[in-house]
Motif scaffolding. Structure first.
Motif, mmCIF file in Angstrom:
data_model
loop_
_atom_site.group_PDB
_atom_site.id
_atom_site.type_symbol
_atom_site.label_atom_id
_atom_site.label_comp_id
_atom_site.label_asym_id
_atom_site.label_seq_id
_atom_site.Cartn_x
_atom_site.Cartn_y
_atom_site.Cartn_z
ATOM 1 N N ALA A 194 1.554 6.451 24.364
ATOM 2 C CA ALA A 194 0.506 7.465 24.210
ATOM 3 C C ALA A 194 0.447 8.370 25.430
ATOM 4 C CB ALA A 194 -0.841 6.788 23.980
ATOM 5 N N ALA A 195 0.606 7.796 26.616
ATOM 6 C CA ALA A 195 0.589 8.606 27.832
ATOM 7 C C ALA A 195 1.728 9.620 27.811
ATOM 8 C CB ALA A 195 0.693 7.711 29.061
ATOM 9 N N HIS A 196 2.907 9.162 27.409
ATOM 10 C CA HIS A 196 4.052 10.079 27.297
ATOM 11 C C HIS A 196 3.764 11.195 26.308
ATOM 12 C CE1 HIS A 196 7.768 11.383 25.242
ATOM 13 N NE2 HIS A 196 8.293 11.371 26.448
ATOM 14 N N ASP A 197 3.194 10.833 25.168
ATOM 15 C CA ASP A 197 2.924 11.826 24.124
ATOM 16 C C ASP A 197 1.840 12.815 24.543
ATOM 17 O OD1 ASP A 197 4.820 10.453 22.708
ATOM 18 O OD2 ASP A 197 3.390 9.432 21.382
ATOM 19 N N CYS A 198 1.036 12.438 25.539
ATOM 20 C CA CYS A 198 -0.011 13.332 26.042
ATOM 21 C C CYS A 198 0.448 14.131 27.258
ATOM 22 C CB CYS A 198 -1.261 12.533 26.396
ATOM 23 S SG CYS A 198 -2.077 11.770 24.965
ATOM 24 N N GLY A 199 1.722 13.989 27.630
ATOM 25 C CA GLY A 199 2.268 14.807 28.709
ATOM 26 C C GLY A 199 2.472 14.104 30.033
ATOM 27 N N ALA A 200 2.222 12.779 30.088
ATOM 28 C CA ALA A 200 2.390 12.050 31.349
ATOM 29 C C ALA A 200 3.833 11.601 31.526
ATOM 30 C CB ALA A 200 1.454 10.844 31.399
ATOM 31 N N LYS A 201 4.355 11.803 32.724
ATOM 32 C CA LYS A 201 5.699 11.336 33.041
ATOM 33 C C LYS A 201 5.708 9.880 33.499
ATOM 34 C CE LYS A 201 7.135 15.948 34.535
ATOM 35 N NZ LYS A 201 7.596 16.772 35.681
ATOM 36 N N ALA A 202 4.600 9.437 34.097
ATOM 37 C CA ALA A 202 4.549 8.084 34.638
ATOM 38 C C ALA A 202 3.117 7.566 34.582
ATOM 39 C CB ALA A 202 5.061 8.054 36.069
ATOM 40 N N VAL A 203 3.010 6.243 34.529
ATOM 41 C CA VAL A 203 1.732 5.529 34.566
ATOM 42 C C VAL A 203 1.720 4.715 35.857
ATOM 43 C CG1 VAL A 203 0.300 3.798 33.439
ATOM 44 C CG2 VAL A 203 1.580 5.465 32.052
ATOM 45 N N LEU A 204 0.661 4.857 36.654
ATOM 46 C CA LEU A 204 0.621 4.285 37.992
ATOM 47 C C LEU A 204 -0.408 3.167 38.103
ATOM 48 C CD1 LEU A 204 2.454 5.363 40.278
ATOM 49 C CD2 LEU A 204 2.057 7.057 38.489
ATOM 50 N N HIS A 205 0.026 2.058 38.691
ATOM 51 C CA HIS A 205 -0.869 0.984 39.117
ATOM 52 C C HIS A 205 -1.064 1.156 40.622
ATOM 53 C CE1 HIS A 205 -2.528 -3.170 39.258
ATOM 54 N NE2 HIS A 205 -2.779 -2.944 37.974
ATOM 55 N N TRP A 206 -1.101 0.075 41.391
ATOM 56 C CA TRP A 206 -1.287 0.182 42.832
ATOM 57 C C TRP A 206 -0.795 -1.090 43.510
ATOM 58 C CZ3 TRP A 206 -5.246 0.166 39.233
ATOM 59 C CH2 TRP A 206 -5.964 -1.022 39.107
ATOM 60 N N THR A 207 -0.638 -1.013 44.832
ATOM 61 C CA THR A 207 -0.206 -2.164 45.619
ATOM 62 C C THR A 207 -1.219 -2.563 46.683
ATOM 63 O OG1 THR A 207 1.180 -0.542 46.759
ATOM 64 C CG2 THR A 207 2.295 -2.086 45.294
ATOM 65 N N GLU A 208 -2.143 -1.664 47.023
ATOM 66 C CA GLU A 208 -3.271 -1.979 47.904
ATOM 67 C C GLU A 208 -4.517 -1.296 47.373
ATOM 68 O OE1 GLU A 208 0.376 -2.541 50.107
ATOM 69 O OE2 GLU A 208 -0.441 -0.577 49.508
ATOM 70 N N THR A 209 -5.671 -1.922 47.599
ATOM 71 C CA THR A 209 -6.945 -1.274 47.337
ATOM 72 C C THR A 209 -7.668 -1.091 48.666
ATOM 73 O OG1 THR A 209 -8.140 -3.360 46.974
ATOM 74 C CG2 THR A 209 -7.103 -2.322 45.046
ATOM 75 N N VAL A 210 -8.527 -0.081 48.719
ATOM 76 C CA VAL A 210 -9.288 0.188 49.936
ATOM 77 C C VAL A 210 -10.753 0.359 49.536
ATOM 78 C CG1 VAL A 210 -9.393 1.529 52.066
ATOM 79 C CG2 VAL A 210 -7.271 1.491 50.734
ATOM 80 N N HIS A 211 -11.628 -0.414 50.176
ATOM 81 C CA HIS A 211 -13.053 -0.364 49.837
ATOM 82 C C HIS A 211 -13.873 -0.639 51.085
ATOM 83 C CE1 HIS A 211 -16.732 -0.535 47.627
ATOM 84 N NE2 HIS A 211 -16.903 -1.831 47.796
ATOM 85 N N GLU A 212 -14.843 0.248 51.343
ATOM 86 C CA GLU A 212 -15.732 0.140 52.497
ATOM 87 C C GLU A 212 -14.956 -0.016 53.801
ATOM 88 O OE1 GLU A 212 -18.580 -2.889 51.521
ATOM 89 O OE2 GLU A 212 -19.746 -1.503 50.264
ATOM 90 N N GLY A 213 -13.891 0.762 53.905
ATOM 91 C CA GLY A 213 -13.130 0.810 55.132
ATOM 92 C C GLY A 213 -12.189 -0.353 55.368
ATOM 93 N N LYS A 214 -11.924 -1.159 54.357
ATOM 94 C CA LYS A 214 -11.050 -2.317 54.512
ATOM 95 C C LYS A 214 -9.933 -2.254 53.479
ATOM 96 C CE LYS A 214 -12.847 -6.205 55.585
ATOM 97 N NZ LYS A 214 -13.577 -7.497 55.594
ATOM 98 N N VAL A 215 -8.695 -2.445 53.947
ATOM 99 C CA VAL A 215 -7.531 -2.454 53.064
ATOM 100 C C VAL A 215 -7.316 -3.869 52.553
ATOM 101 C CG1 VAL A 215 -5.046 -2.032 52.890
ATOM 102 C CG2 VAL A 215 -6.474 -0.539 54.311
#
Length: 281
Positions: free
Chosen positions: A211-232
């Protein structure tokens, strides 16, 4: 973002007026923000003007915009980006971390509806922070000028659905509605259709990628770090930012602290912040 000679660049004049993007449909033009010059403040008379010793250094107040800018590490110039390969047809590519050996990492900010600290656009501009914003379309509709200022400072708007609902297990039609509906709104607001997509909570399935491709997205991204309240918070056992890592934060009250923490973590790893859109074309 393309190479720059230094990663920490201070703006000469603060932003005093809302800036309007032009020629959005022609693509991203990072760091071309037009700063309006404020009228000079009349000088105090000689009898009332306070005397300041030339040897005194005025330090910025902690928590002020100047203070945040002063805390940003100096990075080496980012290397000329080498875009990662994408499939020619079929579903959108999915990544937790971009497959690159270049010494770069990527800063992303999600949602947009909860909080919008007022100094973010100026911080992004003055410190040359490349950011990708994955926005929910209702937040973008309600606060278009706020996100437009960050775009003028060099940020890019991408897709994070309409209602921020989990997509995994939903029908193709439901997922397409969430993704395409948000893409349509963001394109109408900012003049550029999103080419990247982040599923809420990172939850997705093969239908999401199609569906993402069909809506024009080339890639779908997750993550490897989160940052919250100044802490990685690291999601991998290395406990250090790796080349190609994607750092996730949100539009929350502590966003300035999160941006600074991400920059420091990237610097400690010997990397330079770069823009996702320079690597996924």
């Amino acid at each position: 973002m393309s190479a720059t000679p230094a990663r920490r660049i201070l703006a000469v004049v603060p932003v005093v007026a809302l800036l309007v993007l032009s020629a959005c449909t022609a693509g991203r033009t990072p760091h071309t923000r037009q700063i309006s010059v404020a009228q000079p403040v009349p000088s105090a008379s000689p009898s009332t003007a306070p005397s300041v010793s030339p040897s005194v250094t005025v330090r910025p107040r902690p928590g002020s915009l100047d203070w945040y800018v002063s805390q940003v590490p100096t990075f080496p110039a980012a290397p000329p980006p080498q875009p990662v390969p994408l499939p020619a047809t079929g579903a959108a590519q999915f990544w937790h971390r971009l497959p690159t050996d270049q010494k770069v990492a990527f800063i992303t900010i999600d949602d947009g509806g909860l909080a919008r600290p007022p100094d973010v656009a100026d911080f992004v501009w003055r410190a040359h922070i490349p950011v990708t914003m994955f926005l929910n379309s209702p937040a973008a509709q309600e606060h278009p000028d706020y996100f437009r200022q960050i775009m003028v400072a060099g940020g890019v708007v991408e897709n994070h659905t309409i209602t921020h609902t989990s997509l995994a297990g939903r029908s193709y039609d439901r997922q397409r509605h969430e993704i395409c509906g948000a893409a349509d709104t963001l394109e109408a607001l900012y003049g550029k259709r999103p080419t990247l997509f982040r599923p809420p909570f990172g939850e997705h399935d093969s239908t999401t990628l199609q569906a993402a491709h069909d809506c024009g997205a080339k890639a779908v991204l997750h993550w490897t770090e989160t940052v919250h309240e100044g802490k990685v918070r690291y999601q991998t056992p290395e406990k250090v930012v790796q080349p190609g890592d994607v750092l996730l934060m949100h539009f929350r009250p502590a966003l300035m602290d999160d941006l600074l923490a991400a920059l420091k973590a990237i610097h400690r790893a010997g990397l330079t912040p770069a823009l996702l859109e320079d690597y996924i074309r």
